[in-house]
Design an enzyme around this catalytic site. Structure first.
Site, short mmCIF file in Angstrom:
data_model
loop_
_atom_site.label_atom_id
_atom_site.label_comp_id
_atom_site.label_asym_id
_atom_site.label_seq_id
_atom_site.Cartn_x
_atom_site.Cartn_y
_atom_site.Cartn_z
N CYS A 6 -43.79 26.49 0.82
CA CYS A 6 -43.24 25.36 1.58
C CYS A 6 -41.74 25.25 1.36
CB CYS A 6 -43.94 24.06 1.15
SG CYS A 6 -43.19 22.56 1.82
N CYS A 41 -40.94 21.79 -0.72
CA CYS A 41 -41.43 21.50 -2.06
C CYS A 41 -40.34 21.67 -3.11
CB CYS A 41 -42.62 22.39 -2.40
SG CYS A 41 -44.21 21.79 -1.76
N VAL A 84 -35.31 28.21 4.05
CA VAL A 84 -35.10 29.37 4.91
C VAL A 84 -33.64 29.84 4.87
CG1 VAL A 84 -34.63 28.01 6.99
CG2 VAL A 84 -35.62 30.31 7.20
N ASN A 111 -30.04 18.56 7.24
CA ASN A 111 -30.99 19.42 7.95
C ASN A 111 -30.39 20.81 8.17
OD1 ASN A 111 -32.77 20.59 9.93
ND2 ASN A 111 -33.45 18.52 10.45
N HIS A 151 -46.86 17.63 -2.17
CA HIS A 151 -47.05 18.23 -0.85
C HIS A 151 -48.25 17.63 -0.12
CE1 HIS A 151 -46.66 21.62 2.02
NE2 HIS A 151 -47.98 21.70 1.99
N ASN A 184 -41.84 11.83 11.97
CA ASN A 184 -42.87 12.41 12.83
C ASN A 184 -43.98 12.91 11.92
OD1 ASN A 184 -41.39 12.05 15.24
ND2 ASN A 184 -40.26 13.94 14.86
N SER A 215 -42.96 20.05 12.09
CA SER A 215 -42.93 21.49 11.85
C SER A 215 -43.27 21.89 10.42
CB SER A 215 -41.55 22.05 12.22
OG SER A 215 -40.54 21.44 11.43
N HIS A 248 -45.31 19.12 4.64
CA HIS A 248 -44.86 18.34 3.48
C HIS A 248 -44.36 16.98 3.98
CE1 HIS A 248 -43.24 18.31 -0.77
NE2 HIS A 248 -42.72 17.20 -0.25
N HIS A 301 -42.41 14.09 5.02
CA HIS A 301 -40.96 13.89 5.06
C HIS A 301 -40.57 13.12 6.30
CE1 HIS A 301 -41.42 17.36 7.75
NE2 HIS A 301 -40.23 17.07 8.25
N GLN A 326 -36.75 11.86 8.68
CA GLN A 326 -35.41 12.31 9.03
C GLN A 326 -34.48 11.12 9.20
OE1 GLN A 326 -35.01 15.71 11.76
NE2 GLN A 326 -37.23 15.64 12.04
N HIS A 381 -36.59 -4.11 12.84
CA HIS A 381 -38.00 -3.86 13.14
C HIS A 381 -38.27 -2.36 13.12
CE1 HIS A 381 -35.89 -3.70 17.03
NE2 HIS A 381 -36.83 -2.84 17.43
N PHE A 383 -52.22 10.89 26.62
CA PHE A 383 -51.17 11.73 27.20
C PHE A 383 -50.31 10.87 28.12
CE2 PHE A 383 -54.38 14.84 26.03
CZ PHE A 383 -53.63 15.87 25.49
#
Length: 348
Positions: A52, A55, A61, A77, A115, A153, A161, A164, A166, A168, A296, A312
């Site tokens: 991950c 972690c 990456v 990010n 995780h 998200n 994506s 773990h 998290h 943003q 809020h 949807f």
């Protein structure tokens, strides 16, 4: 002549925060479903995944190594949507092809080194630290940017994506569409009513109770009267608070409790890790008094009938007007009917 009944008959509800109407079609709630189904995550995740990127102690990456963090961890990010040094776009007077530079920054906040644990599975103390980090980041970025957007998200169904847990934090040199609309409409309401829209709304919901999902000493979570998503909720302080940075220690710790109760009810509804997009809206950092604003949080979960059937927003919703089947009152009743103690903690 048949008398109108909002439980049985199609009707529209107005969202004063967006200026948009929502079509409510409660008679459709029992229609058969043979369409696409989500696949809920059933696997038990490890507390630490060596593969991950988020972690503690792992290499991302980009080659950067995460510290062995023990609480929250914030970093810029690696694939940021905004840059702080974007040059000015050339001035354009074309009414059909307008462009402007967008400056800002995008950060990631790992909620904890574990995780496997999402918000409802963390302790109230750990959630309090998350709220404190939201406050610190908002205060820091608000010195430079007029809008700081804290959001999460949760789940692959919402485009997450990395599993773990998290969130943003994006900061903008401009007021984004949703923020601009809420700012304008709250300001108009304040000018007419001489009080903040969402402060008045909290009092209405406290008096009514039919849409309440969670109530604590300082906080109220409701399925808003104008909800678009099936189990959408609005989380509000009972007192007038402009920004998350303005919370008292008591409001902050009580918010952690409210978050745990609300997200636990979500997971308990379909006995799954309930996906959603959530985020905070508060007064912009624009040098104005902004007394029309009220802090809020919006929670937008897509699940509708079960852990595998989602709502949807397509067709009529994209081309005409948002539509929902369950009434807000029915959705709130279903969320109230489940425990606010997470099913994994209760042993269910």
């Amino acid at each position: 002549m048949t008398q109108f009944n909002p439980v049985d008959h199609p009707h529209r509800r107005y969202n004063p925060l967006t200026g948009q109407w929502i079509l409510v079609s409660p008679h459709r709630a029992k229609r058969p479903w043979q369409g696409a189904q989500e696949t809920p995550a059933k696997q038990v995740l490890p507390a630490h995944d060596p593969d991950c990127f988020l972690c503690a102690g792992n290499v991302r990456v980009t080659g950067d190594k995460n510290p062995d963090y023990t609480g929250t961890y914030v970093f810029t990010n690696d694939f940021a949507a905004l840059m702080s040094d974007t040059p000015d776009a050339p001035e354009s007077h074309d009414p059909l092809m307008r462009c402007q530079s967008a400056r800002g920054t995008s950060r990631v906040i790992c909620f904890s080194p574990d995780h496997s644990k999402t918000l409802p599975e963390l302790s109230v103390a750990a959630l309090t630290e998350i709220v404190k980090t939201w406050q610190e980041q908002t205060a820091e970025l608000g010195k430079t940017y007029p809008w700081v957007q804290v959001f999460e998200n949760k789940g692959a169904a919402m485009g997450c994506s990395n599993p773990h847990p998290h969130g943003q934090i994006w900061a903008n040199s401009f007021l984004p569409n949703e923020a601009e609309r809420e700012d304008r409409l709250q300001k108009e309401y304040f000018a007419e009513q001489k009080s903040p829209m969402l402060v008045d709304y909290v009092q209405r919901e406290l008096a009514d109770g039919s849409r309440t999902v969670v109530e604590t000493e300082h906080w109220l979570a409701v399925v808003p009267y104008w909800a678009a998503w099936p189990f959408e909720t609005l989380l509000l302080p009972k007192a007038h608070v402009l920004r998350i940075t303005d919370l008292t220690d008591a409001q902050r710790s009580d918010l952690a409790l409210a978050l745990k109760k609300l997200t636990s009810r979500y997971d308990n509804l379909f006995q799954c890790s309930f996906p959603y997009s959530m985020g905070w809206h508060g007064a912009p950092f624009n040098g104005e008094e902004n007394q029309h604003w009220q802090l809020h949080a919006h929670f937008y979960p897509p699940l509708l009938r079960s852990a595998t059937v989602r709502k949807f927003m397509v067709g009529y919703e994209m081309l005409a007007e948002t539509q929902r089947d369950l009434t807000a009152e029915q959705a709130a009743e279903r969320l109230r009917a489940v425990s606010d103690i997470h099913f994994r903690e209760s042993g269910v």
